[in-house]
Design a protein around this motif. Structure first.
Motif, mmCIF file in Angstrom:
data_model
loop_
_atom_site.group_PDB
_atom_site.id
_atom_site.type_symbol
_atom_site.label_atom_id
_atom_site.label_comp_id
_atom_site.label_asym_id
_atom_site.label_seq_id
_atom_site.Cartn_x
_atom_site.Cartn_y
_atom_site.Cartn_z
ATOM 1 N N TRP A 166 54.780 9.376 60.293
ATOM 2 C CA TRP A 166 54.589 9.389 58.458
ATOM 3 C C TRP A 166 54.390 9.650 57.876
ATOM 4 O O TRP A 166 55.132 10.101 56.955
ATOM 5 C CB TRP A 166 53.334 8.550 58.884
ATOM 6 N N GLN A 167 54.045 11.320 57.778
ATOM 7 C CA GLN A 167 54.040 12.039 56.306
ATOM 8 C C GLN A 167 54.786 12.934 56.360
ATOM 9 O O GLN A 167 55.840 13.160 55.198
ATOM 10 C CB GLN A 167 53.254 12.924 56.565
ATOM 11 N N GLY A 168 55.366 12.612 57.248
ATOM 12 C CA GLY A 168 57.120 13.628 57.843
ATOM 13 C C GLY A 168 57.893 12.744 56.932
ATOM 14 O O GLY A 168 59.065 13.435 56.319
ATOM 15 N N ALA A 169 58.217 12.400 56.822
ATOM 16 C CA ALA A 169 58.927 11.247 56.679
ATOM 17 C C ALA A 169 59.642 10.585 55.100
ATOM 18 O O ALA A 169 60.120 10.517 54.879
ATOM 19 C CB ALA A 169 58.876 9.086 57.642
ATOM 20 N N VAL A 170 57.999 10.450 54.651
ATOM 21 C CA VAL A 170 58.447 10.990 52.943
ATOM 22 C C VAL A 170 58.290 12.175 52.648
ATOM 23 O O VAL A 170 59.055 11.905 51.613
ATOM 24 C CB VAL A 170 56.085 10.576 52.432
ATOM 25 N N ASP A 171 58.056 12.761 53.057
ATOM 26 C CA ASP A 171 58.413 14.171 52.653
ATOM 27 C C ASP A 171 59.740 14.713 52.690
ATOM 28 O O ASP A 171 60.274 15.593 51.676
ATOM 29 C CB ASP A 171 57.175 15.796 53.064
ATOM 30 N N SER A 216 53.343 4.542 51.347
ATOM 31 C CA SER A 216 52.148 5.430 50.749
ATOM 32 C C SER A 216 52.178 6.923 51.609
ATOM 33 O O SER A 216 53.053 6.870 52.287
ATOM 34 C CB SER A 216 50.551 4.226 51.493
ATOM 35 N N THR A 217 50.870 7.236 51.788
ATOM 36 C CA THR A 217 50.929 8.786 52.481
ATOM 37 C C THR A 217 48.803 8.677 53.127
ATOM 38 O O THR A 217 47.911 7.742 52.646
ATOM 39 C CB THR A 217 51.401 9.904 51.697
ATOM 40 N N ALA A 263 43.512 7.472 52.856
ATOM 41 C CA ALA A 263 42.639 8.003 53.145
ATOM 42 C C ALA A 263 41.305 8.205 51.859
ATOM 43 O O ALA A 263 40.162 8.033 51.803
ATOM 44 C CB ALA A 263 42.333 9.818 53.719
ATOM 45 N N GLN A 264 42.113 8.341 50.853
ATOM 46 C CA GLN A 264 41.033 8.377 49.751
ATOM 47 C C GLN A 264 41.248 6.893 48.841
ATOM 48 O O GLN A 264 39.930 6.690 48.765
ATOM 49 C CB GLN A 264 42.783 8.753 47.845
ATOM 50 N N VAL A 292 50.020 -0.049 47.530
ATOM 51 C CA VAL A 292 49.860 -0.259 48.864
ATOM 52 C C VAL A 292 48.959 1.112 49.470
ATOM 53 O O VAL A 292 48.327 -0.193 50.895
ATOM 54 C CB VAL A 292 51.389 0.151 49.239
ATOM 55 N N ALA A 293 47.996 2.058 49.389
ATOM 56 C CA ALA A 293 47.472 2.462 49.831
ATOM 57 C C ALA A 293 46.034 1.819 49.869
ATOM 58 O O ALA A 293 45.661 1.864 51.496
ATOM 59 C CB ALA A 293 46.906 3.324 49.032
#
Length: 276
Positions: free
Chosen positions: A40-45, A55-56, A61-62, A236-237
């Motif tokens: 997920w994070q890699g797709a955004v980065d 989102s991320t 988490a935040q 979204v988050a």
């Protein structure tokens, strides 16, 4: 006889070894979750996906932290849990009771079966506004919507379990003079328990979905109301954080059911875990 006993012992030990490694299972689950989060994070980065749309993990988490830190979520969470609990309890009680009645009365089952199929096929999202009109904007309409989903799952899973009892076992029990009550207590109901527990898990999932969907249609409070609010702000988050809360709640309750099922159905463990 010795060979048979040895074979049974080997099958029993193999069955125990299949489900006897909880540490490795938890480790595999943690690794699987880590892979999902990294992807997920890699797709955004890497620019494959837009953070504004998905989102991320850090943002979700935040949002979770803010929801629980400010205490904003607790009244709405309590409302949703109450609705799920009531709908789930009603679905289980009436679903099992209806299944028992229909199992013992084939004439009645043939009469009502088409109507049950018709009622179950109705789209609940379309019935939601009608439930609000009939039962008000409070929790009653959400309970009815969730119950309309959970009841049929519980009914069909229990009825299927009761209908699939081994006929030879029933015949043997009758030959030994078992009454209808004893047959139900010691043969029919225990035989149907695996199907009932499968229905319990699905009922919990659908009751949770029904309660949240009902809150999104019209409600004073609940996680569905928060979902609508966050969706309207394109947060979204926040939306994903609320979905995660519902998922974790259902996962926790399902894990409790799994524990109870393993305790009650200890006699059936390993029945299909035959090593190849």
């Amino acid at each position: 006889m010795t060979d048979v006993a040895n074979s049974e012992a080997k099958l029993g030990s193999a069955a125990r070894s299949v489900g006897g490694r909880p540490a490795s299972i938890f480790a595999a689950r943690a690794a699987f979750l880590a892979i999902i989060l990294l992807a997920w994070q890699g797709a955004v980065d890497s620019g494959l996906a837009n953070a504004a749309f998905i989102s991320t993990p850090a943002s979700v988490a935040q949002s979770l932290w803010h929801l629980f830190r400010d205490g904003e979520i607790f009244p709405d969470l309590g409302t949703t849990v109450l609705e799920i609990t009531i709908a789930f309890a009603l679905s289980v009680v009436f679903g099992i009771a209806s299944a028992v009645v229909l199992d013992r009365n084939d004439w009645l089952n043939r009469i009502v079966s088409p109507f049950l199929t018709a009622f179950n096929s109705m789209p609940r999202i379309a019935l939601g506004p009608l439930f609000v009109l009939w039962f008000g904007i409070g929790i009653a309409s959400k309970v009815v919507l969730a119950f309309s989903l959970g009841y049929f799952i519980m009914l069909l899973s229990t009825l299927g379990g009761l209908k699939n009892v081994d006929r030879d076992l029933l015949l043997m029990s009758r030959l030994f003079g078992a009454s209808e009550l004893r047959l139900f207590r010691h043969v029919r109901f225990p035989w149907a328990l695996p199907g009932i527990f499968a229905g319990l898990k699905l009922t919990l999932i659908y009751c949770s979905a029904g309660a949240v969907i009902g809150e999104m249609i019209a409600a004073k409070s609940g996680l569905g109301v928060l979902l609508q609010s966050f969706s309207g702000r394109f947060d979204v988050a926040g939306v994903l954080a609320l979905i995660l809360i519902v998922a974790l709640l259902v996962m926790t309750l399902t894990s409790v059911m799994d524990l109870v099922e393993r305790r009650l159905l200890e006699w059936s463990r390993g029945s299909t875990d035959v090593p190849g």
